[in-house]
Motif scaffolding. Structure first.
Motif, mmCIF file in Angstrom:
data_model
loop_
_atom_site.group_PDB
_atom_site.id
_atom_site.type_symbol
_atom_site.label_atom_id
_atom_site.label_comp_id
_atom_site.label_asym_id
_atom_site.label_seq_id
_atom_site.Cartn_x
_atom_site.Cartn_y
_atom_site.Cartn_z
ATOM 1 N N UNK A 143 3.019 28.834 -4.643
ATOM 2 C CA UNK A 143 2.478 27.477 -4.752
ATOM 3 C C UNK A 143 3.573 26.404 -4.692
ATOM 4 N N UNK A 144 4.832 26.827 -4.885
ATOM 5 C CA UNK A 144 5.931 25.861 -4.837
ATOM 6 C C UNK A 144 6.305 25.502 -3.405
ATOM 7 N N UNK A 145 6.031 26.401 -2.473
ATOM 8 C CA UNK A 145 6.427 26.161 -1.080
ATOM 9 C C UNK A 145 5.237 26.032 -0.134
ATOM 10 N N UNK A 146 4.044 26.432 -0.568
ATOM 11 C CA UNK A 146 2.865 26.347 0.294
ATOM 12 C C UNK A 146 1.851 25.367 -0.298
ATOM 13 N N UNK A 147 1.501 24.333 0.464
ATOM 14 C CA UNK A 147 0.513 23.358 0.019
ATOM 15 C C UNK A 147 -0.881 23.981 0.053
ATOM 16 N N UNK A 148 -1.761 23.448 -0.791
ATOM 17 C CA UNK A 148 -3.132 23.970 -0.858
ATOM 18 C C UNK A 148 -3.781 23.959 0.520
ATOM 19 N N UNK A 149 -3.686 22.842 1.202
ATOM 20 C CA UNK A 149 -4.325 22.724 2.517
ATOM 21 C C UNK A 149 -3.779 23.760 3.492
ATOM 22 N N UNK A 150 -2.495 24.060 3.369
ATOM 23 C CA UNK A 150 -1.857 25.008 4.286
ATOM 24 C C UNK A 150 -2.385 26.424 4.068
ATOM 25 N N UNK A 151 -2.453 26.860 2.801
ATOM 26 C CA UNK A 151 -2.903 28.243 2.600
ATOM 27 C C UNK A 151 -4.424 28.388 2.729
ATOM 28 N N UNK A 152 -5.156 27.307 2.517
ATOM 29 C CA UNK A 152 -6.603 27.348 2.779
ATOM 30 C C UNK A 152 -6.850 27.528 4.275
ATOM 31 N N UNK A 153 -6.075 26.821 5.073
ATOM 32 C CA UNK A 153 -6.189 26.945 6.526
ATOM 33 C C UNK A 153 -5.737 28.334 6.984
ATOM 34 N N UNK A 154 -4.638 28.808 6.414
ATOM 35 C CA UNK A 154 -4.054 30.081 6.820
ATOM 36 C C UNK A 154 -4.956 31.273 6.507
ATOM 37 N N UNK A 155 -5.565 31.275 5.319
ATOM 38 C CA UNK A 155 -6.300 32.467 4.878
ATOM 39 C C UNK A 155 -7.827 32.355 4.982
ATOM 40 N N UNK A 156 -8.344 31.128 5.174
ATOM 41 C CA UNK A 156 -9.809 30.988 5.247
ATOM 42 C C UNK A 156 -10.244 30.164 6.464
ATOM 43 N N UNK A 157 -9.310 29.905 7.393
ATOM 44 C CA UNK A 157 -9.609 29.056 8.559
ATOM 45 C C UNK A 157 -10.141 27.696 8.147
ATOM 46 N N UNK A 158 -9.666 27.233 7.002
ATOM 47 C CA UNK A 158 -10.030 25.893 6.529
ATOM 48 C C UNK A 158 -11.330 25.825 5.758
ATOM 49 N N UNK A 159 -12.050 26.933 5.660
ATOM 50 C CA UNK A 159 -13.359 26.914 4.995
ATOM 51 C C UNK A 159 -13.249 26.884 3.478
ATOM 52 N N UNK A 160 -12.184 27.427 2.942
ATOM 53 C CA UNK A 160 -12.025 27.494 1.488
ATOM 54 C C UNK A 160 -12.422 28.854 0.934
#
Length: 328
Positions: free
Chosen positions: A196-213
């Motif tokens: 969480x220190x290097x990855x923003x919420x929006x970035x990992x939501x996009x990366x792991x859920x294609x932006x769906x959450x």
């Protein structure tokens, strides 16, 4: 019997070894010889805050909520337990319920279950409070097989159990951590680690859920981090949290149609309602543990009953990896 007693609350409160009366189990209770107990954040809060916290017992107080031990006496009206049974639970250390930092305690049989056979007393003592909290949050969030679940604080007490339980329930699990050791533990326990220190919420939501959450976010960090949880959750998703002692703008939760589940597992002990649910959860967890799907993580340092103060200090230092346990 010997007990570690708090005679005065406050930042400098100390545990004192004292001889106190051995309890006698009343109807519906059992007498347990304590083998081990674990330290939870709420224990340190009670020690420091005292009666300003509504759930704190009167002094002199015997703190400690979690335990593992052996039944030595069975009170009237108790079914399903016998003398000699090894049990675990979370059954005291607050309000009018004497705690576990003693040689013996009398516990309501509805709050306990038989100890998992494949765990030591020390390991079993680490689980009740965090295990019930993790289990309750996931069930209330209606966890389903195939869902994507994010656990904030997956290397912590509640988090490391929630992570494993979510995996057991068939979810695809992700978890945040802030250091290399924490991230390694998260991966070892079967989740995809997120720094969480290097990855923003929006970035990992996009990366792991294609932006769906994520379908469910279990937030064991809480407070200000709840905004991150809201942002990470899918539309009409669920957020379960253990820490909501804060003022917060719920606008994001409103516009996303989120369900917020606040888990305060001490309610059955405080209000004497639904206590049998805790016993049932502990029973279910024992089955999950014995099947090899859940393993408690314990801090490397060992503490005796006389070292209760040092055990509290270890938890408060933030340096512990896993649950801090005291052995009798």
């Amino acid at each position: 019997m010997k007990a570690m007693v708090i005679n005065k609350y406050g930042e400098n409160a100390v545990f004192e070894a004292q001889e106190v009366n051995k309890p006698t189990p009343k109807q519906g209770h059992v007498l347990i010889k304590i083998a081990a107990s674990s330290v939870n954040t709420v224990d340190t809060m009670i020690r420091k805050t005292g009666k300003d916290l509504p759930l704190s017992p009167d002094t002199p107080a015997i703190l400690g909520m979690d335990f593992a031990g052996t039944i030595e006496e069975v009170g009237e009206g108790v079914e399903g337990f016998a003398v000699g049974d090894e049990v675990y639970g979370c059954a005291g250390g607050l309000a009018d319920l004497p705690g576990t930092l003693a040689e013996y305690m009398a516990a309501d049989h509805r709050l306990i279950a038989h100890k998992p056979k494949n765990l030591s007393m020390r390991e079993a003592a680490a689980l009740p409070l965090v295990g019930i909290t993790a289990y309750e949050g996931l069930i209330r969030a209606n966890i389903q097989k195939g869902q994507k679940v994010l656990v904030h604080g997956g290397s912590g007490g509640v988090g490391h159990v929630a992570l494993q339980l979510a995996k057991y329930f068939g979810a695809e699990v992700y978890s945040t951590g802030g250091g290399e050791k924490q991230l390694q533990l998260i991966e070892k326990l079967g989740a995809t680690p997120i720094n969480y220190k290097t990855e923003a919420v929006e970035a990992y939501v996009e990366k792991y859920t294609d932006g769906a959450g994520f379908d469910i976010v279990y937030d064991s960090v809480g407070a200000g981090n709840l905004i991150n949880s809201f942002n990470a959750t899918a539309l009409n998703g669920h957020v379960a949290t253990t820490v909501t002692l804060c003022e917060l703008d719920l606008s994001i939760a409103h516009f996303k149609g989120l369900s917020l589940h606040v888990v305060f597992m001490l309610i059955p002990m405080l209000h004497n309602i639904y206590r049998e649910q805790h016993g049932e959860i502990l029973k279910s967890m024992a089955q999950i543990i014995e099947a090899g799907h859940l393993t408690p993580v314990l801090d490397e340092q060992h503490f005796s009953l006389e070292e209760a103060g040092a055990a509290h200090a270890r938890l408060e230092s933030g340096k512990a990896m896993g649950k801090v346990v005291i052995e009798n």
